[in-house]
Each structure stands twice: as structure tokens, then as C-alpha cells.
Design a protein around this motif. Structure first.
Motif, mmCIF file in Angstrom:
data_model
loop_
_atom_site.group_PDB
_atom_site.id
_atom_site.type_symbol
_atom_site.label_atom_id
_atom_site.label_comp_id
_atom_site.label_asym_id
_atom_site.label_seq_id
_atom_site.Cartn_x
_atom_site.Cartn_y
_atom_site.Cartn_z
ATOM 1 N N LEU A 44 66.366 82.394 -22.938
ATOM 2 C CA LEU A 44 66.152 80.960 -23.083
ATOM 3 C C LEU A 44 66.491 80.444 -24.486
ATOM 4 O O LEU A 44 66.873 79.286 -24.629
ATOM 5 N N LEU A 45 66.366 81.285 -25.504
ATOM 6 C CA LEU A 45 66.546 80.851 -26.884
ATOM 7 C C LEU A 45 67.426 81.829 -27.647
ATOM 8 O O LEU A 45 67.434 83.030 -27.365
ATOM 9 N N ALA A 88 68.434 73.778 -19.476
ATOM 10 C CA ALA A 88 68.042 73.434 -18.111
ATOM 11 C C ALA A 88 66.520 73.473 -17.962
ATOM 12 O O ALA A 88 65.900 72.581 -17.364
ATOM 13 N N LEU A 89 65.895 74.519 -18.518
ATOM 14 C CA LEU A 89 64.435 74.618 -18.432
ATOM 15 C C LEU A 89 63.766 73.489 -19.196
ATOM 16 O O LEU A 89 62.714 72.983 -18.778
ATOM 17 N N LEU A 90 64.350 73.072 -20.311
ATOM 18 C CA LEU A 90 63.769 71.988 -21.097
ATOM 19 C C LEU A 90 63.619 70.731 -20.253
ATOM 20 O O LEU A 90 62.566 70.086 -20.236
ATOM 21 N N ALA A 91 64.673 70.380 -19.528
ATOM 22 C CA ALA A 91 64.624 69.185 -18.678
ATOM 23 C C ALA A 91 63.610 69.365 -17.550
ATOM 24 O O ALA A 91 62.821 68.453 -17.248
ATOM 25 N N LEU A 92 63.623 70.550 -16.922
ATOM 26 C CA LEU A 92 62.697 70.802 -15.817
ATOM 27 C C LEU A 92 61.253 70.821 -16.302
ATOM 28 O O LEU A 92 60.352 70.303 -15.631
ATOM 29 N N ALA A 93 61.026 71.411 -17.472
ATOM 30 C CA ALA A 93 59.671 71.507 -18.001
ATOM 31 C C ALA A 93 59.113 70.129 -18.343
ATOM 32 O O ALA A 93 57.947 69.831 -18.055
ATOM 33 N N ARG A 94 59.936 69.295 -18.968
ATOM 34 C CA ARG A 94 59.474 67.936 -19.283
ATOM 35 C C ARG A 94 59.107 67.179 -18.008
ATOM 36 O O ARG A 94 58.092 66.479 -17.957
ATOM 37 N N ARG A 95 59.952 67.329 -16.988
ATOM 38 C CA ARG A 95 59.687 66.639 -15.719
ATOM 39 C C ARG A 95 58.406 67.182 -15.071
ATOM 40 O O ARG A 95 57.575 66.423 -14.575
ATOM 41 N N ALA A 96 58.242 68.516 -15.097
ATOM 42 C CA ALA A 96 57.065 69.123 -14.478
ATOM 43 C C ALA A 96 55.784 68.686 -15.170
ATOM 44 O O ALA A 96 54.785 68.359 -14.518
ATOM 45 N N LEU A 97 55.794 68.670 -16.509
ATOM 46 C CA LEU A 97 54.598 68.262 -17.239
ATOM 47 C C LEU A 97 54.278 66.788 -17.029
ATOM 48 O O LEU A 97 53.109 66.389 -16.973
#
Length: 317
Positions: free
Chosen positions: A72-73, A88-97
Motif C-alpha cells: 500500500l505504501l 485506490a484504498l484511500l478513496a475506498l477508506a474515505r468513503r467507508a468511514l
């Protein structure tokens, strides 16, 4: 550019912990820490922002990569940058939170009664005379609460509340045999309506016994008003002559207007049809013509908050 990773011994320990169930699923804290690392650019800055030890942040990121089985990093001379998967995870994580925040907000609204669904059974007298304005003012104050209102005869109202088919019931007070809590609501008064050319039309008031020589337009079988008329007629040794029975007040008034008989209905309802159809409304002098409408619930303390708010609103009217 070098790959960001923990020392091999730490990574091995982390993987062992993950396989042993330390991180069986994604969790909001790990996602929040991942977002902080990406936004701050270093683990140290992310740890300071989130008020957590840098080693703990590093461990969380390592577990997250192990769980997702992808890097991831990466570490650069400028700090830490996300990989393609990391972006990709950054966008998904923001949406999930964000969605989790919405869950919390909406559940708090249900807990406070701002949101909810209330089932109400009410007799036709309450629906036609009182509830339209009262529910309108309630929904203006609590627009996220949904009120599902169904018309029932009074016996079905109390039975439905007792059997949990409705949260709140509004009925004409009468013996019902159910274990319910009952609260005051409104009073209404029954009046006699006649065509303008009827033999009784010139009177201001009349006793029910004096009307029993004339044909009646009645409501449907089982309605509270019909039962009241039949009981009162029986006490006087007579019976009500129903020429026709209908299922609504407007149909009753139209049949009376056409000369098919006289009828009895609540005064608040009669006023509308007296004006629009030119009918006459006479006061009934019998004590039973003045009725008490009541609110009933199984147990007030056990009601959802939205239902409690509606009960209190109706009581205040």
C-alpha cells in the motif's frame, strides 16, 4: 525509491498475528490511520495527529497490507507515498468511514426519535375530525418520522394495539377487554342529519327515541355509531330501520341528501356536509351522543421514542 516495510522480524510477527486472527477483517481504526499516514506523509506525523505511538501506527499499516495481501505504501526521500493500490484504498477508506459516520448519525436520530416509523390505527371519527391537522403539525416538527395511519373500527383498534399490529390506537371509549394504557384525547358529539324537507328538519334538537319512526342510512356493520344506535333503540323497545348501509361518512350524507333516510354522525363531520349539500343537523339530547375519544398503547414506557413523541403530541392537542 525503496519499498516501505517493517523489519523482517516484525513483519513475520505481524503476519503470524494476522493468521492467528488478530486482524480478521478491516476495521475503521486501521483505515483512519492509513488515511492519516497518506495525508501527513510520514508515520510520525500521522501518529502525532491521531495521538497514538508511531510503532502502533506502523504495526497497523503492516497488518493492513498483510490482510489485503498487497503493498500500500512506498518510502521515498520525501516521505511515504501510496502505491496504485494505496490510492485506490484511500478513496475506498474515505468513503467507508463517511458511510460509518452516516450510520452513527442516523442511528442517533432513531435513538432520539428524530427518525422512526409509527403505526397508528384510528376510527373514522378521529381521522375525519382531528388527525389531519395534528399529524401535519407533528410531521412539521419531526419530518424524518413516518406515520402509517390505518382506519379501523374502534373494536379493531384496541385489538390491533393489543396484538402489536399498531403502536398507537385512537378509539371511542367503550369496554374492550384488552390490557392497554389509555389516555385522554378529544370529545365529540353525535348529531342527526336530515334533508331540508324532512319532517324533523325544523327542529334544533331531538331525542333519539323520537327519530325511530323514520328510515335510517347507517354505517357498515360493526361500526361504533351503528352499535350505539342499535343499543339505544333496544333500550327504548324499538329497533333502527336501516334502509341502506354505507362504508363512509360522505356516502352516508349523499344518501341522506337523496332522501333515503336520516343519519347520525359526529358534529365536526356534519358541519362540512351541512354547508356543501344543504343538509340539516339537529342536536341529539341523549347522553350517549356525547362521546370520549381515547388514545391507547400497550405500554407507554416500551414504545419506540418516535411513538412516544406522537402520543405526547396528540395528548397536548
Amino acid at each position: 525509491m525503496t519499498v516501505f516495510q517493517l523489519p523482517s522480524s516484525t513483519a513475520k510477527t505481524t503476519l503470524t498475528q494476522w493468521h492467528n486472527g488478530d486482524m480478521a477483517r478491516l476495521d475503521p481504526t486501521s483505515l483512519q490511520l492509513f488515511i492519516a499516514v497518506v495525508e501527513e506523509g510520514t508515520i510520525a506525523a500521522a501518529a502525532e495527529r491521531e495521538h497514538i505511538a508511531a510503532a502502533a501506527v506502523s504495526k497497523r499499516i503492516s497488518e493492513l497490507e498483510a490482510y489485503l495481501r498487497t503493498q500500500l505504501l512506498t518510502r521515498t526521500n520525501k516521505g511515504i507515498e501510496p502505491t496504485t493500490a494505496g490510492f485506490a484504498l484511500l478513496a475506498l477508506a474515505r468513503r467507508a468511514l463517511h458511510e460509518l459516520d452516516e450510520v452513527s448519525i442516523q442511528m442517533q436520530e432513531y435513538a432520539s426519535g428524530v427518525r422512526g416509523h409509527v403505526r397508528v390505527f384510528a376510527n373514522i371519527s378521529a381521522i375525519t375530525q382531528f388527525l389531519p391537522g395534528e399529524i401535519k403539525s407533528f410531521l412539521a416538527e419531526y419530518p424524518q418520522i413516518q406515520v402509517n395511519l390505518e382506519e379501523k373500527i374502534s373494536t379493531a383498534v384496541t385489538k390491533g394495539v393489543a396484538e402489536n399490529a399498531a403502536d398507537i390506537g385512537i378509539f371511542v371509549m367503550q369496554p374492550h377487554g384488552q390490557q392497554l394504557e389509555v389516555f385522554p384525547y378529544h370529545e365529540d358529539r353525535l348529531v342527526l342529519i336530515t334533508p331540508v324537507d324532512h319532517a324533523l328538519a325544523s327542529r334544533e334538537s331531538v331525542s333519539f327515541a323520537d327519530t325511530l319512526d323514520y328510515d335510517y342510512v347507517g354505517l357498515h356493520t360493526g361500526s361504533t355509531i351503528n352499535l350505539q344506535l342499535q343499543n339505544a333503540a333496544g333500550e327504548s323497545g324499538k329497533r333502527v330501520r336501516f334502509s341502506i348501509q354505507v362504508t363512509s361518512y360522505d356516502a352516508l350524507c349523499l344518501m341522506v341528501n337523496s332522501g333515503l333516510g336520516i343519519g347520525v354522525l359526529p358534529e365536526g363531520v356534519a358541519k362540512t356536509y351541512v354547508k356543501t349539500l344543504g343538509l340539516r343537523a339537529l342536536s341529539l339530547t341523549d347522553p350517549w351522543a356525547r362521546r370520549e375519544l381515547k388514545i391507547c398503547v400497550r405500554t407507554f414506557d416500551a414504545l419506540p421514542i418516535a411513538a412516544k413523541l406522537l402520543v405526547n403530541h396528540l395528548k397536548q392537542q
